[in-house]
Design a protein around this motif. Sequence first.
Motif, PDB file in Angstrom:
ATOM      1  N   UNK A 134       0.784  -1.233   0.000  1.00 47.49           N
ATOM      2  CA  UNK A 134       0.000   0.000   0.000  1.00 47.49           C
ATOM      3  C   UNK A 134       0.810   1.275   0.000  1.00 47.49           C
ATOM      4  N   UNK A 135       2.147   1.167   0.090  1.00 54.34           N
ATOM      5  CA  UNK A 135       2.956   2.388   0.183  1.00 54.34           C
ATOM      6  C   UNK A 135       3.122   3.023  -1.191  1.00 54.34           C
ATOM      7  N   UNK A 136       3.056   4.355  -1.270  1.00 52.54           N
ATOM      8  CA  UNK A 136       3.303   5.005  -2.553  1.00 52.54           C
ATOM      9  C   UNK A 136       4.804   5.022  -2.821  1.00 52.54           C
ATOM     10  N   UNK A 137       5.169   5.229  -4.062  1.00 52.86           N
ATOM     11  CA  UNK A 137       6.583   5.432  -4.379  1.00 52.86           C
ATOM     12  C   UNK A 137       6.904   6.874  -4.011  1.00 52.86           C
ATOM     13  N   UNK A 138       7.905   7.075  -3.154  1.00 50.39           N
ATOM     14  CA  UNK A 138       8.210   8.424  -2.685  1.00 50.39           C
ATOM     15  C   UNK A 138       8.991   9.171  -3.762  1.00 50.39           C
ATOM     16  N   UNK A 139       8.692  10.456  -3.940  1.00 53.30           N
ATOM     17  CA  UNK A 139       9.197  11.153  -5.120  1.00 53.30           C
ATOM     18  C   UNK A 139      10.720  11.333  -5.139  1.00 53.30           C
ATOM     19  N   UNK A 140      11.238  11.369  -6.358  1.00 58.12           N
ATOM     20  CA  UNK A 140      12.676  11.494  -6.558  1.00 58.12           C
ATOM     21  C   UNK A 140      13.244  12.783  -5.987  1.00 58.12           C
ATOM     22  N   UNK A 141      12.477  13.872  -6.040  1.00 54.49           N
ATOM     23  CA  UNK A 141      13.018  15.131  -5.519  1.00 54.49           C
ATOM     24  C   UNK A 141      13.213  15.048  -4.008  1.00 54.49           C
ATOM     25  N   UNK A 142      12.395  14.201  -3.371  1.00 53.89           N
ATOM     26  CA  UNK A 142      12.519  14.031  -1.919  1.00 53.89           C
ATOM     27  C   UNK A 142      13.814  13.278  -1.574  1.00 53.89           C
ATOM     28  N   UNK A 143      14.115  12.242  -2.372  1.00 58.68           N
ATOM     29  CA  UNK A 143      15.368  11.513  -2.163  1.00 58.68           C
ATOM     30  C   UNK A 143      16.560  12.446  -2.359  1.00 58.68           C
TER      31      UNK A 143
END
Length: 719
Positions: A75-84
């Motif tokens: 259920x987890x979304x893919x966390x955005x690249x800008x956040x990484x």
Amino acid sequence: MTDTTGAFAQVLLDLPIAPSFDYRVPPALEGVVQPGMLVLVPWGRQRRVAIVASLSASPGIDEAKVKTLLELVPGAPCLPGDWLGFGQFVARYYHRHTGEVLLPAVPKRLRVPPRAPAADGKRGRAPLEPFALARSRFRKLASPLVDKEDGIPAPRGAWRPTGEQQDVLGALNGSVGYQVWLLHGITGSGKTEVYLHWLAGILARDPQAQVLLLVPEIALTPQLAQEVRARLPYPGAILHSGMTETDRAANWLAAVEGSARVIIGTRLAILAPFAKLAAIVVDEEHDPSFKQQESPHYSARDLAIARAHSLDVPVLLGSATPSLESWQAAIAGRYRLLSLTRRATGATLPEVQITTLREHPSDSPIPEGLTELARDQIRDCLARGAQTLVFLNRRGFSPVLSCAHCGWLSQCDDCSAYRVLHRRGAARPAGSRSGYQLVCHHCGSERPVPPQCPSCGELELRPLGQGTQRIEEVLQQAFPGARIGRLDRDVARRAGAAGLLLDDIHEGNIDIIVGTQMLAKGHDIRRLELVVVLDPDGALFASDFRAPERLFATLTQVAGRAGRHQGGAAGRVVVQTRFPRHPIFTALATHDYAGFANKLLDERRDAGLPPFSFHALLRAQAKSLPQAVAFLRQARDLAQDLAVITARANTAAARQELPLLYDPVPMPMARIAGQSRAQLLVESASRPALHRFLAAWLARIEAEPAGIRWQLEIDPGEI
Ligand code: ADP
Ligand code: ZN
Ligand code: ZN
């Protein structure tokens, strides 16, 4: 190097031991696992939630030892690249690993590993998975926008911007992309109104855009959150440390998935991932609470700027007393300055009077009471039916208990501080010992009040000086008919107490409010016409070079609570000090932030202090002070070839090249809870040079020396 076969991933974990960790991707997940996904990995005998950083193996890994990651977190979304990318930047800047920055930024509920499958391979019937729960919780939270918390006055509609506000909005609306705006607006000039108009425009133009409003404190200013929600009628999220884990997960997920368009938060909100962040506002940008007090000691204000830069969006910093860092950046042209010089309601700034206390006779029960002027002003204010705020930034009854006979003081056994006399419950008859207690504000230790002087046996012990509890009693005696309320951390600790008191204050059920710092910020109290500031003198001579800047900001904020609304009498401020001619009070009385700031900047420039140089502080804690200092000396020796070691070599040329290391010294609070603390200051005229040095230096310092705990703080707020 062996040939790698199959797919690998480097993942982030919240561990100080390595920047990332290698795992094999099981065949079923090849082509599925992506950077930004949350995965479960085996760690020893545990399972942990990790963030996928990249789909490659570290060079030279030993394939035979690499374990296989278990599964995606359901259920987890893919966390955005800008956040990484942002996490990597934060980690580099604060000299930590990316996982140590990003994993704690994920709410606990969303990073507990689901229960392991039972021996028969079947997972016990799992409770509803946390992500699905968080989504449904947010739908509940976000639906009714107003009138959820009762007792909060109904929000009003937008004002028509004043001429000054229009000019500011014109400048803001005309710009695209990254830009730091510094809005210097006097107290009551309608900065909040500017934020709301500006953000409303951004939200209306782009149906996906999100905006972030960072504030120093939410729990005490529910009105602001309420007003924002009413005026920006989009699904909104709130992020702060005081909320339940369930609500935090719900709000955080809504920010990541874009279902929340307006996010209001305290400092931790800057570390959240956002779907499409289009603008950031940092309200009261000078406020020290934007600085995290534990490692990694980040500054949410500074990170807001970094984040805006990487997303190419504007960031608006607002304050009546901008930090000298921001003010200097505006002078130098790096930030663009916007000004509001008049109060939006048409009210004038309060008249400030500075008064001095006569020395009271030493046998007076109230060593520092109220001056005639303060008493007269309060009496007038009561007669008009208006409210008074008495500001004293010291909670408890009295900061120290003393023996007049031998000079004994209520020193804490484990800290370099005095235990503070506190009254428990309601006021007691004078001379009663019961109902009082000695409390150390640093380690929390509590002691009964001794029946006689522990050192000489003298029976009469005397409280020295006054805290909020004592001034509350003084006021009660002086104005027997007045309704008096007190708000400090002792009161706020009781759940709901602060909120109830604030409601009473706003509804006009309190005549005199006694309060600490907590009451200085952000409150817009309609009937408040008088502010009395008691004993701000301690901060005048503090060793920290930022003390005057802070005190001026606090006093300006408190003073700015008075007379904000037209129709009432003009606001008045009375400051009681022993140093009435101190320039800080002159600047306060003339409302001259710019003059005061520029003078402080000149001093900082001459002394080579921030914002004209950059600091890092290595702190060590040990059983004894010599141990802590010895560790720092060793650390300093390790920098031999990397830095200028002594202040004597402090020539302009040397400083351009190399950071300067000061002598290790005990910290201002040299002992807390039995631990001795020392610090070593590193200073450089160049930020890049400082960070290059720190990286090389940290690599040489032993990570876990026996008996020592150490940490590095970048851009320390207090030294
Ligand atoms: P600041 O944040 O600058 O201290 P606020 O935004 O709290 O100031 O505004 C101070 C007061 O002025 C508030 O009561 C607000 O409702 C009022 N106000 C703001 N803008 C206007 C305006 N354009 N016209 C009339 N009143 C206004
Ligand atoms: Zn004594
Ligand atoms: Zn203590």
